[in-house]
Scaffold this motif. Structure first.
Motif, PDB file in Angstrom:
ATOM      1  N   ALA A 150      30.815  20.508  41.087  1.00  0.00           N
ATOM      2  CA  ALA A 150      30.779  22.046  40.814  1.00  0.00           C
ATOM      3  C   ALA A 150      31.251  22.722  42.222  1.00  0.00           C
ATOM      4  O   ALA A 150      32.040  23.837  41.828  1.00  0.00           O
ATOM      5  N   PRO A 151      30.965  22.344  43.529  1.00  0.00           N
ATOM      6  CA  PRO A 151      31.559  23.149  44.466  1.00  0.00           C
ATOM      7  C   PRO A 151      32.895  23.127  44.543  1.00  0.00           C
ATOM      8  O   PRO A 151      33.646  24.123  45.019  1.00  0.00           O
ATOM      9  N   LEU A 152      33.787  21.857  44.349  1.00  0.00           N
ATOM     10  CA  LEU A 152      35.197  21.619  44.326  1.00  0.00           C
ATOM     11  C   LEU A 152      35.620  22.556  43.388  1.00  0.00           C
ATOM     12  O   LEU A 152      36.697  23.165  43.662  1.00  0.00           O
ATOM     13  N   ARG A 153      35.017  22.680  42.164  1.00  0.00           N
ATOM     14  CA  ARG A 153      35.582  23.262  41.048  1.00  0.00           C
ATOM     15  C   ARG A 153      35.580  24.848  41.339  1.00  0.00           C
ATOM     16  O   ARG A 153      36.610  25.623  41.193  1.00  0.00           O
ATOM     17  N   GLN A 154      34.314  25.195  42.074  1.00  0.00           N
ATOM     18  CA  GLN A 154      34.143  26.592  42.204  1.00  0.00           C
ATOM     19  C   GLN A 154      35.343  27.054  43.488  1.00  0.00           C
ATOM     20  O   GLN A 154      35.678  28.223  43.598  1.00  0.00           O
ATOM     21  N   ALA A 155      35.644  26.161  44.281  1.00  0.00           N
ATOM     22  CA  ALA A 155      36.642  26.466  45.439  1.00  0.00           C
ATOM     23  C   ALA A 155      37.967  26.648  44.806  1.00  0.00           C
ATOM     24  O   ALA A 155      38.531  27.749  45.077  1.00  0.00           O
ATOM     25  N   VAL A 156      38.330  25.805  43.790  1.00  0.00           N
ATOM     26  CA  VAL A 156      39.662  26.045  43.194  1.00  0.00           C
ATOM     27  C   VAL A 156      39.583  27.410  42.479  1.00  0.00           C
ATOM     28  O   VAL A 156      40.492  28.139  42.573  1.00  0.00           O
ATOM     29  N   LEU A 157      38.608  27.726  41.504  1.00  0.00           N
ATOM     30  CA  LEU A 157      38.458  29.075  41.014  1.00  0.00           C
ATOM     31  C   LEU A 157      38.416  30.294  41.906  1.00  0.00           C
ATOM     32  O   LEU A 157      39.226  31.081  41.622  1.00  0.00           O
ATOM     33  N   ARG A 158      37.714  30.108  42.915  1.00  0.00           N
ATOM     34  CA  ARG A 158      37.728  31.265  43.954  1.00  0.00           C
ATOM     35  C   ARG A 158      38.954  31.393  44.550  1.00  0.00           C
ATOM     36  O   ARG A 158      39.489  32.479  44.902  1.00  0.00           O
ATOM     37  N   LEU A 159      39.619  30.597  44.881  1.00  0.00           N
ATOM     38  CA  LEU A 159      40.902  30.461  45.649  1.00  0.00           C
ATOM     39  C   LEU A 159      41.946  31.087  44.740  1.00  0.00           C
ATOM     40  O   LEU A 159      42.891  32.017  45.239  1.00  0.00           O
ATOM     41  N   ALA A 160      42.050  30.758  43.432  1.00  0.00           N
ATOM     42  CA  ALA A 160      42.976  30.975  42.494  1.00  0.00           C
ATOM     43  C   ALA A 160      42.855  32.455  42.345  1.00  0.00           C
ATOM     44  O   ALA A 160      43.674  33.159  42.335  1.00  0.00           O
ATOM     45  N   CYS A 161      41.592  32.909  42.213  1.00  0.00           N
ATOM     46  CA  CYS A 161      41.456  34.280  41.782  1.00  0.00           C
ATOM     47  C   CYS A 161      41.534  35.144  43.245  1.00  0.00           C
ATOM     48  O   CYS A 161      42.041  36.388  42.787  1.00  0.00           O
ATOM     49  N   ARG A 162      41.154  34.504  44.181  1.00  0.00           N
ATOM     50  CA  ARG A 162      41.566  35.317  45.253  1.00  0.00           C
ATOM     51  C   ARG A 162      43.007  35.628  45.451  1.00  0.00           C
ATOM     52  O   ARG A 162      43.415  36.853  45.712  1.00  0.00           O
TER      53      ARG A 162
END
Length: 194
Positions: A150-162
């Motif tokens: 989950a933390p790696l998925r969250q990193a992808v999500l947050r970076l793309a959205c940023r």
């Protein structure tokens, strides 16, 4: 252990991204679909950056490891992680002909980080000095999103959205620098460089 230099080459990307377009749109509270293509591209770019920064492949993907010679010690420490299986291996002779390496001659040691392939039994002798051996592997946590931590998925999500929210803004002078909150998500999974 004497290491053997290996060049990893991507053969096939993952079939899906670790974060879906719908998840990213929900996170951004987007209802329109006119920027779906851009957001999809940013998700892919974010996955690539998270993989590079962490040293972990997220969704299963095919890679080719190219080396010049077999290791003297009989073990290959892989530059990719995690590795789920060996697909095939070939050794090239001086004329460029490929000889298949028997599956029984290569073994993937489970639970090691970095992943290790053992070379045992009879393997063909390389007939050229450079790029004489190719080993194809599948690297990643699995074929579905729920297998990626989950933390790696969250990193992808947050970076793309940023990136989506800050288009055109200069956020950092260093393009390889990750924002602190994203780097913190990667920290427990970051591999040491070989």
């Amino acid at each position: 252990m004497i290491s053997v230099t290996m060049t990893p080459l991507a053969i096939a990307p993952p079939a899906i991204e670790p974060v879906s377009l719908a998840e990213a749109k929900d996170f951004l509270r987007l209802l329109a679909s006119d920027e779906d293509e851009l957001l999809g591209t940013l998700i892919t770019a974010a996955r690539l950056m998270v993989e590079a920064a962490s040293g972990r492949m997220l969704i299963d993907q095919s890679w080719r490891l190219v080396l010049d010679r077999w290791p003297i010690c009989g073990e290959l420490r892989l530059p990719l992680s995690p590795v789920g299986r060996i697909i095939a291996a070939r050794v090239y002779d001086a004329a460029g002909g490929a000889q298949v390496v028997p599956q029984a001659s290569l073994g993937l040691i489970e639970g090691t980080d970095p992943p290790v392939i053992t070379v045992s039994g009879t393997v063909p002798v390389p007939g050229r000095d450079r790029a004489a051996i190719e080993i194809d592997v599948v690297a990643g946590f699995g074929t579905t999103r729920d297998l990626v931590p989950a933390p790696l998925r969250q990193a992808v999500l947050r970076l793309a959205c940023r990136w989506f929210e800050h288009r055109g803004d200069v956020v950092s002078r260093d393009a390889t620098h990750l924002p602190a909150e994203i780097a913190a998500l990667l920290a427990p999974y970051r591999r040491l460089k070989l």
